[in-house]
Design a protein around this motif. Structure first.
Motif, short mmCIF file in Angstrom:
data_model
loop_
_atom_site.label_atom_id
_atom_site.label_comp_id
_atom_site.label_asym_id
_atom_site.label_seq_id
_atom_site.Cartn_x
_atom_site.Cartn_y
_atom_site.Cartn_z
N ARG A 1 0.99 -1.31 -0.03
CA ARG A 1 -0.01 0.10 -0.11
C ARG A 1 0.96 1.40 -0.05
O ARG A 1 1.95 1.16 0.50
N SER B 1 0.73 0.32 9.10
CA SER B 1 -0.58 0.04 10.24
C SER B 1 0.06 0.37 11.55
O SER B 1 -0.74 0.50 12.29
N GLU C 1 -8.08 -7.34 7.82
CA GLU C 1 -9.49 -6.65 7.59
C GLU C 1 -9.48 -6.13 6.06
O GLU C 1 -10.60 -6.24 5.33
N GLU C 2 -8.41 -5.78 5.49
CA GLU C 2 -8.52 -5.15 4.19
C GLU C 2 -8.77 -6.43 3.20
O GLU C 2 -9.63 -6.32 2.35
N ARG D 1 -12.46 -7.13 3.25
CA ARG D 1 -13.39 -6.27 2.78
C ARG D 1 -13.10 -6.39 1.26
O ARG D 1 -14.21 -6.15 0.42
#
Length: 227
Positions: free
Chosen positions: A12, A17, A109-110, A113
């Motif tokens: 990313r 994070s 979580e990414e 989703r």
């Protein structure tokens, strides 16, 4: 940067994070409006700097051989400052473990989703990603290499598992609102236990492990999504 955060950051362009807790604390402070006293504004940075020092020391010598004086020296602050911020060695290492597990869960979580329209695919992707990130995580590496005593293991399998389970449970309800809180909690607890167990005692490639776990848990996922 933590192993997990480094891997997430490579995929990313956003901030790693690991810095998210610091950003949240800063946002909470600035959202109140008005002028912020310097000590209050600087505290999130101090907190993160000290925990980062723990990460560096765990990489180089493990936690059991690290003293509060070592942490203070690595962070560039006094030993008393470390105690003022965390209170005890136990609280400090808990903060470290929490930050590491949060970095791992952020990637999970990414993945969920991104595959929300395919629950089994999301489970496979998330589980495989967790194991890949964990393999690059110093906290996990130290435990797997048997270079650390029981404290880090107990924290990861206890506090770390609890936090991971809670985060995953909330995520399941958010992404698939038809799933009950009870069923989401059951899946989350099972997945967290399996993920941490396989991270600490890997027996095969992360993708193969993710596929096996998906075959095992998939039918129950299908069932609760159909209700």
């Amino acid at each position: 940067m933590t192993g997990a955060a480094r891997t997430v950051a490579s995929a990313r362009s956003s901030t790693s994070s690991r810095s998210a807790p610091t950003r949240r604390r800063l946002d909470a402070v600035t959202s109140t409006g008005g002028r912020i006293p310097y000590p209050e504004a600087a505290r999130p940075l101090l907190h993160d700097t000290i925990v980062t020092a723990v990460d560096d020391l765990v990489r180089s010598r493990g936690w059991s051989a690290t003293t509060m004086s070592d942490v203070a020296a690595a962070a560039g602050v006094s030993r008393q400052t470390v105690y003022n911020e965390f209170g005890s060695r136990r609280t400090l290492v808990e903060a470290y473990v929490l930050r590491e597990i949060e970095a791992l869960i952020a990637g999970v979580e990414e993945a969920v989703r991104a595959s929300h329209d395919d629950a089994r695919g999301a489970m496979h992707a998330a589980f495989g990603l967790f194991l890949k990130l964990a393999s690059d995580e110093p906290l996990v590496q130290v435990i797997v290499a048997d270079a650390e005593g029981g404290e880090l293991t107990r924290l990861l399998t206890g506090l770390g598992r609890q936090v991971a389970s809670e985060r995953i449970g909330r995520l399941i309800v958010e992404v698939w609102p038809q799933v009950s809180v009870a069923d989401a909690g059951l899946v989350a607890e099972s997945m967290a236990r399996l993920a941490i167990s396989h991270a600490l005692l890997p027996t095969s490639d992360p993708e193969d492990t993710a596929a096996a776990v998906t075959r095992l848990v998939g039918p129950f996922i299908d069932e609760i999504l159909a209700t």
